[in-house]
Design an enzyme around this catalytic site. Structure first.
Site, PDB file in Angstrom:
ATOM      1  N   TYR A  30     -55.060  30.953  59.288  1.00 15.84           N
ATOM      2  CA  TYR A  30     -55.625  29.865  59.881  1.00 15.84           C
ATOM      3  C   TYR A  30     -55.112  28.335  59.291  1.00 15.84           C
ATOM      4  O   TYR A  30     -55.581  27.815  58.676  1.00 15.84           O
ATOM      5  CB  TYR A  30     -56.787  29.874  59.824  1.00 15.84           C
ATOM      6  CG  TYR A  30     -57.015  31.495  60.593  1.00 15.84           C
ATOM      7  CD1 TYR A  30     -56.572  32.376  61.193  1.00 15.84           C
ATOM      8  CD2 TYR A  30     -58.833  31.724  60.309  1.00 15.84           C
ATOM      9  CE1 TYR A  30     -57.207  33.547  61.571  1.00 15.84           C
ATOM     10  CE2 TYR A  30     -59.403  32.983  60.782  1.00 15.84           C
ATOM     11  CZ  TYR A  30     -58.746  33.945  61.145  1.00 15.84           C
ATOM     12  OH  TYR A  30     -58.819  35.273  61.977  1.00 15.84           O
ATOM     13  N   SER A  53     -64.618  37.565  67.600  1.00 10.82           N
ATOM     14  CA  SER A  53     -64.908  36.954  69.369  1.00 10.82           C
ATOM     15  C   SER A  53     -65.793  37.272  69.799  1.00 10.82           C
ATOM     16  O   SER A  53     -65.493  37.659  71.031  1.00 10.82           O
ATOM     17  CB  SER A  53     -62.737  36.806  69.450  1.00 10.82           C
ATOM     18  OG  SER A  53     -61.830  35.761  69.047  1.00 10.82           O
ATOM     19  N   ARG A  62     -64.079  34.610  73.153  1.00 13.55           N
ATOM     20  CA  ARG A  62     -63.052  32.956  73.062  1.00 13.55           C
ATOM     21  C   ARG A  62     -64.191  32.151  73.096  1.00 13.55           C
ATOM     22  O   ARG A  62     -63.426  31.157  73.668  1.00 13.55           O
ATOM     23  CB  ARG A  62     -62.184  33.497  73.108  1.00 13.55           C
ATOM     24  CG  ARG A  62     -60.897  34.185  72.427  1.00 13.55           C
ATOM     25  CD  ARG A  62     -59.520  34.220  72.819  1.00 13.55           C
ATOM     26  NE  ARG A  62     -58.848  34.804  71.668  1.00 13.55           N
ATOM     27  CZ  ARG A  62     -58.859  36.653  71.534  1.00 13.55           C
ATOM     28  NH1 ARG A  62     -59.425  37.224  71.774  1.00 13.55           N
ATOM     29  NH2 ARG A  62     -58.289  37.318  70.546  1.00 13.55           N
ATOM     30  N   PHE A  68     -65.290  32.122  75.840  1.00 12.50           N
ATOM     31  CA  PHE A  68     -65.389  32.081  77.520  1.00 12.50           C
ATOM     32  C   PHE A  68     -66.864  32.696  77.944  1.00 12.50           C
ATOM     33  O   PHE A  68     -67.766  32.209  79.009  1.00 12.50           O
ATOM     34  CB  PHE A  68     -63.955  33.277  78.012  1.00 12.50           C
ATOM     35  CG  PHE A  68     -64.283  33.240  79.329  1.00 12.50           C
ATOM     36  CD1 PHE A  68     -63.841  32.231  80.336  1.00 12.50           C
ATOM     37  CD2 PHE A  68     -65.100  34.376  79.879  1.00 12.50           C
ATOM     38  CE1 PHE A  68     -64.025  31.952  81.319  1.00 12.50           C
ATOM     39  CE2 PHE A  68     -64.345  34.387  81.694  1.00 12.50           C
ATOM     40  CZ  PHE A  68     -64.010  33.131  82.551  1.00 12.50           C
ATOM     41  N   LEU A 110     -67.475  35.904  71.172  1.00  5.91           N
ATOM     42  CA  LEU A 110     -67.989  35.241  72.424  1.00  5.91           C
ATOM     43  C   LEU A 110     -66.967  34.962  73.373  1.00  5.91           C
ATOM     44  O   LEU A 110     -66.779  34.338  74.472  1.00  5.91           O
ATOM     45  CB  LEU A 110     -68.687  33.616  72.384  1.00  5.91           C
ATOM     46  CG  LEU A 110     -69.823  33.582  71.102  1.00  5.91           C
ATOM     47  CD1 LEU A 110     -70.049  32.312  70.827  1.00  5.91           C
ATOM     48  CD2 LEU A 110     -71.012  33.945  72.187  1.00  5.91           C
ATOM     49  N   HIS A 165     -54.914  41.919  57.668  1.00  4.54           N
ATOM     50  CA  HIS A 165     -55.510  41.307  58.885  1.00  4.54           C
ATOM     51  C   HIS A 165     -54.180  41.728  59.652  1.00  4.54           C
ATOM     52  O   HIS A 165     -55.532  41.862  61.103  1.00  4.54           O
ATOM     53  CB  HIS A 165     -54.319  39.421  58.734  1.00  4.54           C
ATOM     54  CG  HIS A 165     -55.610  38.919  60.019  1.00  4.54           C
ATOM     55  ND1 HIS A 165     -55.184  37.466  59.734  1.00  4.54           N
ATOM     56  CD2 HIS A 165     -55.826  38.825  60.862  1.00  4.54           C
ATOM     57  CE1 HIS A 165     -55.855  36.521  60.505  1.00  4.54           C
ATOM     58  NE2 HIS A 165     -56.479  37.688  61.409  1.00  4.54           N
TER      59      HIS A 165
HETATM   60  N1  NAP Z   1     -59.101  39.186  62.803  1.00  8.47           N
HETATM   61  C1  NAP Z   1     -58.544  39.132  63.653  1.00  8.47           C
HETATM   62  O1  NAP Z   1     -57.262  39.063  63.971  1.00  8.47           O
HETATM   63  C2  NAP Z   1     -59.004  38.135  64.137  1.00  8.47           C
HETATM   64  C3  NAP Z   1     -58.579  37.355  65.301  1.00  8.47           C
HETATM   65  C4  NAP Z   1     -59.429  36.567  66.053  1.00  8.47           C
HETATM   66  C5  NAP Z   1     -60.314  35.601  65.338  1.00  8.47           C
HETATM   67  N2  NAP Z   1     -60.801  35.763  64.652  1.00  8.47           N
HETATM   68  C6  NAP Z   1     -61.946  35.568  63.635  1.00  8.47           C
HETATM   69  O2  NAP Z   1     -63.723  35.228  64.918  1.00  8.47           O
HETATM   70  C7  NAP Z   1     -63.974  34.539  64.163  1.00  8.47           C
HETATM   71  C8  NAP Z   1     -64.185  34.587  65.756  1.00  8.47           C
HETATM   72  O3  NAP Z   1     -63.498  34.025  67.129  1.00  8.47           O
HETATM   73  P1  NAP Z   1     -63.773  32.691  67.784  1.00  8.47           P
HETATM   74  O4  NAP Z   1     -63.219  31.427  67.389  1.00  8.47           O
HETATM   75  O5  NAP Z   1     -61.829  33.183  67.991  1.00  8.47           O
HETATM   76  O6  NAP Z   1     -64.250  33.890  68.754  1.00  8.47           O
HETATM   77  P2  NAP Z   1     -65.996  33.444  69.964  1.00  8.47           P
HETATM   78  O7  NAP Z   1     -66.552  33.434  68.302  1.00  8.47           O
HETATM   79  O8  NAP Z   1     -66.290  34.323  70.622  1.00  8.47           O
HETATM   80  O9  NAP Z   1     -65.628  31.846  70.449  1.00  8.47           O
HETATM   81  C9  NAP Z   1     -65.115  30.476  69.511  1.00  8.47           C
HETATM   82  C10 NAP Z   1     -64.978  29.491  71.147  1.00  8.47           C
HETATM   83  O10 NAP Z   1     -66.504  29.046  71.391  1.00  8.47           O
HETATM   84  C11 NAP Z   1     -66.911  28.405  71.635  1.00  8.47           C
HETATM   85  N3  NAP Z   1     -68.221  28.625  70.720  1.00  8.47           N
HETATM   86  C12 NAP Z   1     -68.928  28.660  70.229  1.00  8.47           C
HETATM   87  N4  NAP Z   1     -70.285  29.422  69.587  1.00  8.47           N
HETATM   88  C13 NAP Z   1     -70.408  28.289  71.493  1.00  8.47           C
HETATM   89  C14 NAP Z   1     -72.261  27.882  71.725  1.00  8.47           C
HETATM   90  N5  NAP Z   1     -72.869  28.550  71.453  1.00  8.47           N
HETATM   91  N6  NAP Z   1     -71.356  28.126  72.990  1.00  8.47           N
HETATM   92  C15 NAP Z   1     -70.608  27.077  74.052  1.00  8.47           C
HETATM   93  N7  NAP Z   1     -69.510  27.151  73.025  1.00  8.47           N
HETATM   94  C16 NAP Z   1     -69.365  27.847  71.449  1.00  8.47           C
HETATM   95  C17 NAP Z   1     -66.279  27.241  70.461  1.00  8.47           C
HETATM   96  O11 NAP Z   1     -66.493  26.153  69.668  1.00  8.47           O
HETATM   97  P3  NAP Z   1     -66.085  25.452  68.940  1.00  8.47           P
HETATM   98  O12 NAP Z   1     -64.813  25.271  67.946  1.00  8.47           O
HETATM   99  O13 NAP Z   1     -65.993  23.535  69.678  1.00  8.47           O
HETATM  100  O14 NAP Z   1     -67.219  24.894  68.429  1.00  8.47           O
HETATM  101  C18 NAP Z   1     -65.165  28.466  69.901  1.00  8.47           C
HETATM  102  O15 NAP Z   1     -64.354  27.819  70.921  1.00  8.47           O
HETATM  103  C19 NAP Z   1     -62.852  33.321  64.126  1.00  8.47           C
HETATM  104  O16 NAP Z   1     -63.130  32.752  64.124  1.00  8.47           O
HETATM  105  C20 NAP Z   1     -62.341  34.964  62.893  1.00  8.47           C
HETATM  106  O17 NAP Z   1     -62.301  33.926  61.819  1.00  8.47           O
HETATM  107  C21 NAP Z   1     -60.146  37.581  63.422  1.00  8.47           C
END
Ligand code: NAP
Length: 328
Positions: A57, A203, A207, A209, A205, A124
């Protein structure tokens, strides 16, 4: 008052919700380090222990950021990081799981994080050219050396999970899991449950959406990876927005936001499930943590699932190239 409960991933005790740190350095447009550090500290202040990062990252930036936030309060955090993407950012993907690489990646992560051990060290992505026994064998040596406490896999297949667990206990499987990504429910989650491995939905949420915040690709930064993801593509986005509209209706009836409803649904998957919603902002962090107190009845769960039927989700969760790195 936010009630941040405790859950167990195998033998590891963590807060019932973790904080995904990826977006603070990677994937979702430009970030502000000062804001990210504030969010990280607020999370720790509120009792969130599990901080999720990876060496990939921001090409190390994310681990350094987490390291800065936990300096002086190491014991408040359960640090989870990952290795496996060996290419530079922007270059074609190279996955490595050979033993020398595992050792080298761990040393680099420890240095960037500024810690003497990693609490949860994930592979990963599985390297198809290297037997999982070699990779997990090298990870197990890191445990024996005191550099790592617990081991995890990400997006691993049921067979890989079993083979890995036979080499050294696996503490957690981190894979995509949300209302619109439910692939792991068929086989991987049952195998984890049989073996006592915890589940860390990434993810959760969708991502972002599923919060209802995104209704067009134009609103995303030019360097936001969601621009290239099928579910945000023309034609698919509108169909997926119809699902979010139904979730918003159900959420309003319960007096919560759509994001909280989506997160509460993930949290209701079981006591062994610890989602890691990602955010750069304190406001969203607090909103997401409040979802821990949202109680859903069996009728609520059925209504939520009926609002987001699998056959109506338009588009794959990754593009074809990214999907090809998922272990099957
Ligand atoms: N192992 C893997 O391959 C892998 C892949 C993807 C992700 N991950 C991990 O999983 C974590 C979470 O996944 P993700 O970040 O992809 O997706 P997510 O948690 O589904 O969504 C994150 C997105 O939602 C927004 N958000 C969060 N809370 C919100 C709320 N209450 N209201 C409106 N928007 C909101 C964030 O905005 P802002 O950032 O602008 O606040 C960001 O754009 C990552 O940070 C990472 O550590 C792991």
């Amino acid at each position: 008052m936010i009630d941040v409960r405790i859950r167990h991933l195998g033998e590891l005790t963590v807060s019932a919700q973790g904080l995904g740190c990826m977006g603070m350095s990677h994937g979702y447009g430009d970030s502000d380090d000062a804001q990210s550090i504030e969010t990280l500290n607020r999370a720790l202040d509120l009792g969130v222990t599990l901080l999720d990062t990876a060496d990939f990252y921001g090409a190390g930036h994310n681990e350094e950021l987490v390291g800065r936030a936990i300096a002086g309060r190491r014991d408040d955090a359960v640090v989870a990081t990952k290795f496996g993407f060996a290419n530079r950012l922007g270059e074609p993907t190279v996955i490595r799981g050979d033993a020398p690489y595992v050792r080298q990646a761990c040393e680099a992560s420890l240095r960037r994080l500024g810690v003497d051990h990693i609490d949860l060290y994930y592979q990963h992505r599985v390297d198809p050219r290297v037997p999982i026994e070699e990779t997990v064998g090298a990870m197990a040596e890191l445990v024996q050396a005191g550099k790592v406490r617990h081991l995890g896999l990400s997006e691993a297949s049921p067979e890989t999970i079993r083979r890995a667990h036979a080499v050294h206990p696996i503490t957690a499987l981190q894979s995509e899991w949300s209302l619109w990504s439910r692939d792991l429910e068929a086989e991987a989650a049952p195998v984890c449950r049989e073996l006592g491995i915890g589940l860390v939905p990434f993810s959760p949420l969708g991502r972002g959406f599923l919060t209802g915040r995104y209704n067009s690709v134009e609103g995303l930064a030019k360097n936001d990876v969601r621009r290239t993801q099928p579910r945000f593509a023309d034609g698919n986005l509108d169909r997926n927005l119809a699902i979010v509209a139904k979730l918003e209706e159900l959420a309003a009836a319960k007096g919560v936001t759509a994001g909280q409803l989506a997160l509460a649904w993930v949290q209701h998957r079981g006591e062994d499930v610890v989602p890691i919603p990602g955010t750069r902002r304190r406001r969203y962090l607090e909103e997401n943590l409040a979802a821990l107190s949202v109680e859903l009845t069996p009728e609520d769960l059925a209504a939520i699932e009926a609002a987001a039927p699998r056959e109506e989700i338009a588009g794959a969760r990754y593009d074809a190239t990214s999907l090809s790195f998922v272990d099957h």
